[in-house]
Design an enzyme around this catalytic site. Structure first.
Site, PDB file in Angstrom:
ATOM      1  N   LYS A  35       0.738  -1.243   0.085  1.00  0.00           N
ATOM      2  CA  LYS A  35      -0.002  -0.015   0.091  1.00  0.00           C
ATOM      3  C   LYS A  35       0.786   1.230   0.005  1.00  0.00           C
ATOM      4  O   LYS A  35       0.674   2.190  -0.643  1.00  0.00           O
ATOM      5  CB  LYS A  35      -0.857  -0.008   1.354  1.00  0.00           C
ATOM      6  CG  LYS A  35      -1.956  -1.018   1.368  1.00  0.00           C
ATOM      7  CD  LYS A  35      -3.020  -0.468   2.444  1.00  0.00           C
ATOM      8  CE  LYS A  35      -2.383  -0.603   3.718  1.00  0.00           C
ATOM      9  NZ  LYS A  35      -2.124  -1.912   4.107  1.00  0.00           N
TER      10      LYS A  35
ATOM     11  N   ARG B  46      -9.689   1.004   9.116  1.00  0.00           N
ATOM     12  CA  ARG B  46      -8.966  -0.373   9.377  1.00  0.00           C
ATOM     13  C   ARG B  46     -10.354  -1.182  10.375  1.00  0.00           C
ATOM     14  O   ARG B  46      -9.829  -2.195  10.768  1.00  0.00           O
ATOM     15  CB  ARG B  46      -7.875  -0.238  10.222  1.00  0.00           C
ATOM     16  CG  ARG B  46      -6.655  -0.644   9.472  1.00  0.00           C
ATOM     17  CD  ARG B  46      -5.503  -0.486  10.209  1.00  0.00           C
ATOM     18  NE  ARG B  46      -4.193  -1.108   9.960  1.00  0.00           N
ATOM     19  CZ  ARG B  46      -3.113  -0.422   9.352  1.00  0.00           C
ATOM     20  NH1 ARG B  46      -3.183   0.578   8.884  1.00  0.00           N
ATOM     21  NH2 ARG B  46      -2.030  -1.191   9.166  1.00  0.00           N
TER      22      ARG B  46
ATOM     23  N   ARG C 163      10.645  -7.629   4.978  1.00  0.00           N
ATOM     24  CA  ARG C 163      10.712  -6.208   5.235  1.00  0.00           C
ATOM     25  C   ARG C 163      11.340  -5.903   6.633  1.00  0.00           C
ATOM     26  O   ARG C 163      12.006  -4.626   6.804  1.00  0.00           O
ATOM     27  CB  ARG C 163       9.329  -5.494   5.249  1.00  0.00           C
ATOM     28  CG  ARG C 163       9.271  -3.843   5.161  1.00  0.00           C
ATOM     29  CD  ARG C 163       7.831  -3.527   4.892  1.00  0.00           C
ATOM     30  NE  ARG C 163       6.926  -3.797   5.917  1.00  0.00           N
ATOM     31  CZ  ARG C 163       5.685  -3.084   5.878  1.00  0.00           C
ATOM     32  NH1 ARG C 163       5.345  -2.749   4.732  1.00  0.00           N
ATOM     33  NH2 ARG C 163       4.638  -3.374   6.965  1.00  0.00           N
TER      34      ARG C 163
ATOM     35  N   ARG D 205      11.335  -1.963  10.697  1.00  0.00           N
ATOM     36  CA  ARG D 205      10.140  -1.675  11.480  1.00  0.00           C
ATOM     37  C   ARG D 205       9.987  -2.459  12.787  1.00  0.00           C
ATOM     38  O   ARG D 205      10.146  -3.616  12.635  1.00  0.00           O
ATOM     39  CB  ARG D 205       8.930  -1.599  10.692  1.00  0.00           C
ATOM     40  CG  ARG D 205       8.803  -0.286   9.980  1.00  0.00           C
ATOM     41  CD  ARG D 205       7.520  -0.497   9.068  1.00  0.00           C
ATOM     42  NE  ARG D 205       6.373  -0.892   9.596  1.00  0.00           N
ATOM     43  CZ  ARG D 205       5.204  -0.783   9.329  1.00  0.00           C
ATOM     44  NH1 ARG D 205       4.953  -0.177   7.993  1.00  0.00           N
ATOM     45  NH2 ARG D 205       3.864  -1.265   9.881  1.00  0.00           N
TER      46      ARG D 205
ATOM     47  N   ARG E 279      -0.754  -8.979  13.319  1.00  0.00           N
ATOM     48  CA  ARG E 279      -1.220  -7.733  12.342  1.00  0.00           C
ATOM     49  C   ARG E 279      -2.107  -8.596  11.326  1.00  0.00           C
ATOM     50  O   ARG E 279      -3.237  -7.955  10.724  1.00  0.00           O
ATOM     51  CB  ARG E 279       0.091  -7.377  11.897  1.00  0.00           C
ATOM     52  CG  ARG E 279       0.663  -6.304  12.842  1.00  0.00           C
ATOM     53  CD  ARG E 279       1.890  -5.982  12.349  1.00  0.00           C
ATOM     54  NE  ARG E 279       1.800  -5.073  11.229  1.00  0.00           N
ATOM     55  CZ  ARG E 279       2.685  -4.764  10.352  1.00  0.00           C
ATOM     56  NH1 ARG E 279       3.831  -5.527  10.342  1.00  0.00           N
ATOM     57  NH2 ARG E 279       2.674  -3.932   9.224  1.00  0.00           N
TER      58      ARG E 279
HETATM   59  P1  AMP Z   1       0.618   0.777   8.966  1.00  0.00           P
HETATM   60  O1  AMP Z   1       2.008   1.353   8.390  1.00  0.00           O
HETATM   61  O2  AMP Z   1      -0.488   1.353   7.931  1.00  0.00           O
HETATM   62  O3  AMP Z   1       0.758  -0.790   8.777  1.00  0.00           O
HETATM   63  O4  AMP Z   1       0.536   1.115  10.538  1.00  0.00           O
HETATM   64  C1  AMP Z   1       1.162   0.650  11.469  1.00  0.00           C
HETATM   65  C2  AMP Z   1       0.391   0.533  12.922  1.00  0.00           C
HETATM   66  O5  AMP Z   1      -0.069   1.769  13.067  1.00  0.00           O
HETATM   67  C3  AMP Z   1      -0.816  -0.360  12.690  1.00  0.00           C
HETATM   68  O6  AMP Z   1      -0.308  -1.693  13.015  1.00  0.00           O
HETATM   69  C4  AMP Z   1      -1.653   0.118  14.106  1.00  0.00           C
HETATM   70  O7  AMP Z   1      -1.071  -0.477  15.344  1.00  0.00           O
HETATM   71  C5  AMP Z   1      -1.421   1.729  13.778  1.00  0.00           C
HETATM   72  N1  AMP Z   1      -2.388   2.133  12.625  1.00  0.00           N
HETATM   73  C6  AMP Z   1      -2.382   2.464  11.523  1.00  0.00           C
HETATM   74  N2  AMP Z   1      -3.518   2.976  11.059  1.00  0.00           N
HETATM   75  C7  AMP Z   1      -4.604   2.471  11.927  1.00  0.00           C
HETATM   76  C8  AMP Z   1      -5.944   2.718  11.955  1.00  0.00           C
HETATM   77  N3  AMP Z   1      -6.628   3.341  10.869  1.00  0.00           N
HETATM   78  N4  AMP Z   1      -6.642   2.154  13.304  1.00  0.00           N
HETATM   79  C9  AMP Z   1      -5.718   1.908  14.042  1.00  0.00           C
HETATM   80  N5  AMP Z   1      -4.443   1.658  14.109  1.00  0.00           N
HETATM   81  C10 AMP Z   1      -3.791   1.944  13.046  1.00  0.00           C
END
Ligand code: AMP
Length: 189
Positions: A16, A91, A130, A136, A148
C-alpha cells in the site's frame, strides 16, 4: 475519473505505502497515511505517540477515538480540497462508518477504494523480508506479524463489504513487480 477522493486498502505488506506514493504523484493529491502519522508521533514522543506505541508494537489497532480524531483533523485541512489518498484508514467497520460521517459533514464522498489483493502466504513472506530492510519494530517478531494478519482478517477486511455495494471497490492483483502493479492501478484513473 475526475474526482480524486481515494482510499488504498489491503493487508499489511500488500505494498500500500509503495503504491500510494506513486499514485499520489500521479493524481497530485496529499497522501494521508495513518501508520506514518503514528510513527511520526512515536518518533517525537508525543502523548498520541506514547499511546500508539503501546498498540502498534503488539500488532494491534490504536483505539478508534484517537485514530478517528487524528483523521478528522487531517481531512479538515485545505490541501485536501482537490482530493486525497487515504492509506491505512479505515481499518475497522466503525472507522469506515466514522469516515462516512466525517466526509459527509465536509460535503465529500469516496470515489474509489483500491483494494490490493495478496495471499496470506505472500503477506507473511513480505513482512519477514521487510523486517530486515526497514527495521520496523512491528515487522521483527513473528508473533506480532501474525497478530497484524489476524487483526486485518478480523477487523479490517470487513470494511470491503461496507464499500462493495457502492460499486467503488477496485480489486487489483497485488502480485508482480512494483511497476506492473502500479500500471494496473494507474489504468483505473
Ligand atoms: P501501517 O503502517 O499502516 O501498517 O500502520 C502501522 C500501525 O499503526 C498499525 O499496526 C496500527 O497499530 C497503527 N494504525 C495505523 N492505522 C491505523 C488505524 N486506521 N486504526 C488503528 N491503528 C492504526
Amino acid at each position: 475519473m475526475a474526482k480524486k477522493n481515494i482510499l488504498i486498502f489491503g493487508p499489511p505488506g500488500a505494498g500500500k505505502g509503495t503504491q500510494a506514493v506513486k499514485l499520489k504523484n500521479l493524481l497530485i493529491v496529499p497522501h494521508i497515511s495513518t501508520g506514518d502519522m503514528f510513527r511520526e508521533n512515536i518518533k517525537n514522543d508525543t502523548d498520541l505517540g506514547k499511546q500508539a506505541r503501546e498498540y502498534s508494537s503488539k500488532g494491534e489497532l490504536v483505539p478508534d477515538e484517537a485514530t478517528i480524531a487524528m483523521v478528522k483533523d487531517r481531512l479538515s485541512r485545505d490541501d485536501v480540497k482537490e482530493g486525497f489518498l487515504l492509506d491505512g484508514f479505515p481499518r475497522s467497520v466503525p472507522q469506515a462508518e466514522s469516515l462516512d460521517r466525517i466526509l459527509s459533514d465536509l460535503g465529500k464522498s469516496l470515489d474509489a477504494v483500491v483494494n490490493l489483493a495478496v495471499s496470506d502466504e505472500e503477506v507473511r513472506s513480505r513482512l519477514s523480508k521487510r523486517a530486515g530492510i526497514e527495521g520496523r519494530a512491528d515487522d521483527a517478531d513473528p508473533a506480532v506479524i501474525q497478530n497484524r494478519i489476524d487483526t486485518y482478517k478480523n477487523q479490517s477486511e470487513p470494511c470491503l463489504s461496507h464499500y462493495r455495494p457502492r460499486g467503488i471497490v477496485k480489486d487489483i492483483d497485488g502480485i508482480g513487480t512494483i511497476e506492473e502493479i502500479f500500471k494496473r492501478i494507474a489504468d483505473l484513473f
